[in-house]
Design an enzyme around this catalytic site. Structure first.
Site, PDB file in Angstrom:
ATOM      1  N   CYS A  14       7.526   9.843   2.472  1.00 20.76           N
ATOM      2  CA  CYS A  14       7.647   8.857   1.187  1.00 20.76           C
ATOM      3  C   CYS A  14       5.882   9.013   0.837  1.00 20.76           C
ATOM      4  O   CYS A  14       5.137   9.242   1.468  1.00 20.76           O
ATOM      5  CB  CYS A  14       8.207   7.690   1.364  1.00 20.76           C
ATOM      6  SG  CYS A  14       7.348   6.635   2.802  1.00 20.76           S
ATOM      7  N   HIS A  44       5.715   6.037  12.003  1.00 18.57           N
ATOM      8  CA  HIS A  44       6.528   6.204  13.206  1.00 18.57           C
ATOM      9  C   HIS A  44       6.944   7.551  13.197  1.00 18.57           C
ATOM     10  O   HIS A  44       8.238   7.895  13.080  1.00 18.57           O
ATOM     11  CB  HIS A  44       7.674   5.456  13.325  1.00 18.57           C
ATOM     12  CG  HIS A  44       7.361   3.709  13.493  1.00 18.57           C
ATOM     13  ND1 HIS A  44       7.820   2.869  13.019  1.00 18.57           N
ATOM     14  CD2 HIS A  44       6.318   3.320  14.213  1.00 18.57           C
ATOM     15  CE1 HIS A  44       7.269   1.562  13.531  1.00 18.57           C
ATOM     16  NE2 HIS A  44       6.305   2.139  14.287  1.00 18.57           N
ATOM     17  N   HIS A 126       9.816  -4.946  15.160  1.00 16.34           N
ATOM     18  CA  HIS A 126       9.290  -3.939  14.309  1.00 16.34           C
ATOM     19  C   HIS A 126       7.714  -4.335  13.875  1.00 16.34           C
ATOM     20  O   HIS A 126       7.461  -5.529  13.526  1.00 16.34           O
ATOM     21  CB  HIS A 126      10.235  -3.567  13.150  1.00 16.34           C
ATOM     22  CG  HIS A 126       9.754  -2.434  12.367  1.00 16.34           C
ATOM     23  ND1 HIS A 126       8.946  -2.326  11.418  1.00 16.34           N
ATOM     24  CD2 HIS A 126      10.439  -1.112  12.489  1.00 16.34           C
ATOM     25  CE1 HIS A 126       8.718  -1.184  11.191  1.00 16.34           C
ATOM     26  NE2 HIS A 126       9.863  -0.357  11.571  1.00 16.34           N
ATOM     27  N   GLU A 128       6.299  -3.943  11.128  1.00 10.71           N
ATOM     28  CA  GLU A 128       6.184  -4.286   9.715  1.00 10.71           C
ATOM     29  C   GLU A 128       6.735  -5.907   9.886  1.00 10.71           C
ATOM     30  O   GLU A 128       6.010  -6.639   9.055  1.00 10.71           O
ATOM     31  CB  GLU A 128       7.209  -3.411   8.899  1.00 10.71           C
ATOM     32  CG  GLU A 128       7.008  -4.070   7.485  1.00 10.71           C
ATOM     33  CD  GLU A 128       7.825  -3.383   6.497  1.00 10.71           C
ATOM     34  OE1 GLU A 128       8.332  -4.024   5.476  1.00 10.71           O
ATOM     35  OE2 GLU A 128       8.179  -2.031   6.688  1.00 10.71           O
ATOM     36  N   CYS A 196      11.881  -0.359  -0.173  1.00 11.42           N
ATOM     37  CA  CYS A 196      11.131   0.238  -0.861  1.00 11.42           C
ATOM     38  C   CYS A 196      12.109   1.321  -1.679  1.00 11.42           C
ATOM     39  O   CYS A 196      13.270   1.721  -1.220  1.00 11.42           O
ATOM     40  CB  CYS A 196      10.142   0.923  -0.116  1.00 11.42           C
ATOM     41  SG  CYS A 196      10.652   2.443   0.886  1.00 11.42           S
ATOM     42  N   ASN A 226      13.811   3.464   9.000  1.00 10.21           N
ATOM     43  CA  ASN A 226      14.489   3.975   7.884  1.00 10.21           C
ATOM     44  C   ASN A 226      15.552   5.313   8.664  1.00 10.21           C
ATOM     45  O   ASN A 226      16.406   5.728   7.892  1.00 10.21           O
ATOM     46  CB  ASN A 226      13.528   4.438   6.787  1.00 10.21           C
ATOM     47  CG  ASN A 226      12.584   5.304   7.113  1.00 10.21           C
ATOM     48  OD1 ASN A 226      12.789   6.858   7.435  1.00 10.21           O
ATOM     49  ND2 ASN A 226      11.333   5.215   7.595  1.00 10.21           N
ATOM     50  N   SER A 270       9.000   9.228   7.423  1.00 11.47           N
ATOM     51  CA  SER A 270       7.865   9.483   8.343  1.00 11.47           C
ATOM     52  C   SER A 270       7.868  10.750   8.893  1.00 11.47           C
ATOM     53  O   SER A 270       7.145  11.192   9.733  1.00 11.47           O
ATOM     54  CB  SER A 270       7.596   8.376   9.258  1.00 11.47           C
ATOM     55  OG  SER A 270       8.588   8.107  10.180  1.00 11.47           O
TER      56      SER A 270
END
Length: 315
Positions: A14, A44, A126, A128, A196, A226, A270
């Protein structure tokens, strides 16, 4: 016998991942003689990290592992203010490769931390979530039951709102938000949710094609949120769906035993395209007559983020 392979589009890298990788590459190229440190995995994906390690880039878990005054890049997932404060104490030169969409959530947290109670929808542990929750006091919820258990912890006389981890499942998040509405009717909804665009688009691509495949293959690391969400989404409709990280994990016997004739392939945000190419190549070694094509209903990911003019900051 496998007859057809459909490639989901969009899939793989992305804009935020491209931004973070480009950030590290640019800083490294500007002075390759100096040791460059990256705190946590830049994204990741082990393949990406290993390629950087081969070039001499050092990955660390904590800032204390970097010598005082050295150059350290923060990963795409962002960091809490306490990490920035520690970097300042150690007189580090810092490059912030945080995805701009994650940075936006951090900014929202700072703007409301003194006026609102905050529920954070995310996954405990996580990177984030750790970074975002460092911006303000928040109540972490991972499912509907967590929301219900907050009933005695939320003050009904004070404003309440919520923030989200950017890589969550769109469907699962909706059910959690519904529970927040039911449990706390006075909750204020953000003008825009935090998931996102890339997460949404990649999940939609799987949803579009899932009825026309026997199983989905998700390419991505086990710690890629994701990628895990993509697999969960696929398995709801096609239980034979599975996830791998490299061509070495391709198991033709699984495909033969379960009579998978049409296989859909997607990749977490990723996961680099080279992994997709290698895995498709490995599949074709075992099923040389399989037809490979983009799924007809697909679209390109055209989003991009520009690197800042000044990449490094002396703290």
């Amino acid at each position: 016998m496998l007859e057809r392979i459909f490639l989901a589009n969009p899939r793989g890298f992305c804009a935020g991942v491209k931004y973070a990788i480009s950030f590290v590459d640019t800083v490294f190229a500007s002075n390759p003689a100096d040791t460059l440190y990256v705190r946590k995995e830049i994204v990741h994906n082990q393949r990406v990290v290993d390629e950087m390690k081969k070039r001499g880039i050092k990955f660390i878990e904590e800032l204390s592992e970097a010598p005082e005054g050295s150059t350290v890049i923060f990963s795409a997932h962002g960091v809490s203010p306490s990490v920035v404060a520690e970097a300042k104490e150690r007189k580090l030169r810092i490059g912030d490769a945080t995805c701009p969409l994650v940075t936006r959530v951090h900014r929202k947290a700072r703007n409301i931390k003194d006026t609102h109670q905050i529920i954070y929808i995310g996954h405990r542990g996580h990177d984030e979530a750790i970074g975002t929750m460092g911006e303000a006091y928040m109540h972490l919820v991972e499912d509907e039951n967590d929301v219900i258990n907050l009933k005695d912890k939320i003050d009904t006389s004070k404003p309440l709102t919520y923030l989200m981890q950017t890589t969550l499942s769109v469907t699962d998040t909706k059910s959690i938000i519904r529970q927040i509405e039911e449990t706390f009717p006075f909750v204020e909804h953000p003008q825009k949710d935090d998931i996102c665009y890339a997460t949404t688009e990649r999940q939609e691509a799987v949803t579009f094609m899932i009825e026309n495949v026997d199983a989905m293959l998700v390419i991505g690391s086990p710690n890629s949120s994701n990628s895990v969400r993509l697999l969960q989404l696929a398995k709801k409709t096609k239980p034979l769906s599975f996830r791998i990280t490299s061509k070495e994990e391709v198991n033709p016997d699984y495909i033969k035993t379960n009579e998978i004739k049409t296989l859909g392939i997607t990749a977490g945000a990723s996961s680099p395209q080279v992994l997709v190419d290698e895995i498709v190549g490995e599949l074709l070694k075992h099923f040389p007559n399989a037809n490979v094509s983009l799924y007809p209903e697909s679209r390109e990911d055209t989003m991009s983020f520009k690197l800042p003019k000044d990449l490094l900051t002396q703290l």
